[in-house]
Design a protein around this motif. Structure first.
Motif, PDB file in Angstrom:
ATOM      1  N   VAL A 147      40.001  37.895  36.652  1.00  0.00           N
ATOM      2  CA  VAL A 147      40.978  38.985  36.623  1.00  0.00           C
ATOM      3  C   VAL A 147      40.396  40.165  37.381  1.00  0.00           C
ATOM      4  O   VAL A 147      39.254  40.574  37.106  1.00  0.00           O
ATOM      5  N   SER A 158      41.752  44.465  34.763  1.00  0.00           N
ATOM      6  CA  SER A 158      41.059  43.995  33.558  1.00  0.00           C
ATOM      7  C   SER A 158      40.886  45.080  32.498  1.00  0.00           C
ATOM      8  O   SER A 158      40.875  44.786  31.305  1.00  0.00           O
ATOM      9  N   PHE A 190      47.660  35.296  34.045  1.00  0.00           N
ATOM     10  CA  PHE A 190      47.158  36.657  34.210  1.00  0.00           C
ATOM     11  C   PHE A 190      47.878  37.436  35.309  1.00  0.00           C
ATOM     12  O   PHE A 190      47.337  38.395  35.848  1.00  0.00           O
TER      13      PHE A 190
END
Length: 202
Positions: free
Chosen positions: A74, A79, A110
């Motif tokens: 990520v 993040s 994600f």
């Protein structure tokens, strides 16, 4: 005169001893402060498989952030917000962070802007048709979507009894689950979540 010299020498010696002792104490204090400032919680030192039972600390959020970056690639600019949401949602809705991360991986890989063919949105793929006016969050915003997903899971869990039936309901709908419909699809979904959770907890 000799006594005076001895007194001066003795005083000088004592002064040097005092200065050395003070210096050692200062170094020790500085070393301790430096060690304490370097201490952070590594990803493997917090138990992500159980809900957080107190407001998450910055170190705990950082541990989740490191996990997202190092294990799931990520980007750093995403993040921080994502790890904050996961930690906060784990505490607020009593859902293990590992399950929340697994849901995000399975639902959107994600991607904060993912939109499904059914118009589900964001990290946790919440359906605006059903939840736009029901959650206290804006599910269209990446910085609130995980909280919205956790809210939905909590609602389902309250109706069906535990987090696993809540996850099945999250996939096929609470009405279908309670009616015993599409259970094969629900079991397949749970298997995906469990595999993703295993990856989180490696």
């Amino acid at each position: 005169m000799t006594n005076l010299k001895r007194y001066i020498n003795r005083s000088t010696f004592l002064l040097v001893l005092i200065m050395l002792s003070y210096s050692r104490m200062s170094f020790a204090e500085n070393d301790l402060q430096e060690i304490e400032s370097m201490e952070t919680v590594a990803p493997g030192t917090i138990n992500l498989s159980i809900p957080m039972n107190k407001p998450p600390t910055e170190d705990e959020k950082y541990a989740i952030q490191s996990l997202l970056e190092n294990r799931f690639n990520v980007p750093k600019d995403m993040s921080t917000l994502l790890s904050n949401q996961i930690a906060d949602a784990s505490y607020m809705y009593e859902i293990a962070a590992s399950i929340l991360i697994a849901v995000i991986k399975v639902e959107s890989a994600f991607d904060p802007y993912a939109i499904s063919h059914a118009n589900a949105r964001g990290y946790t793929q919440v359906m605006p048709k059903w939840w736009d006016s029901e959650t206290p969050y804006d599910l269209h915003l990446p910085e609130q979507n995980v909280l919205a997903g956790a809210f939905v899971l909590d609602k389902y869990r309250n109706r069906c009894g535990d987090i696993y039936c809540a996850l099945k309901s999250y996939n096929i709908g609470i009405t279908a689950y309670l009616a015993g419909e599409n259970l094969a699809a629900a079991r397949k979904y749970i298997s995906k979540i469990m595999r993703a959770e295993d990856e989180v907890l490696l």
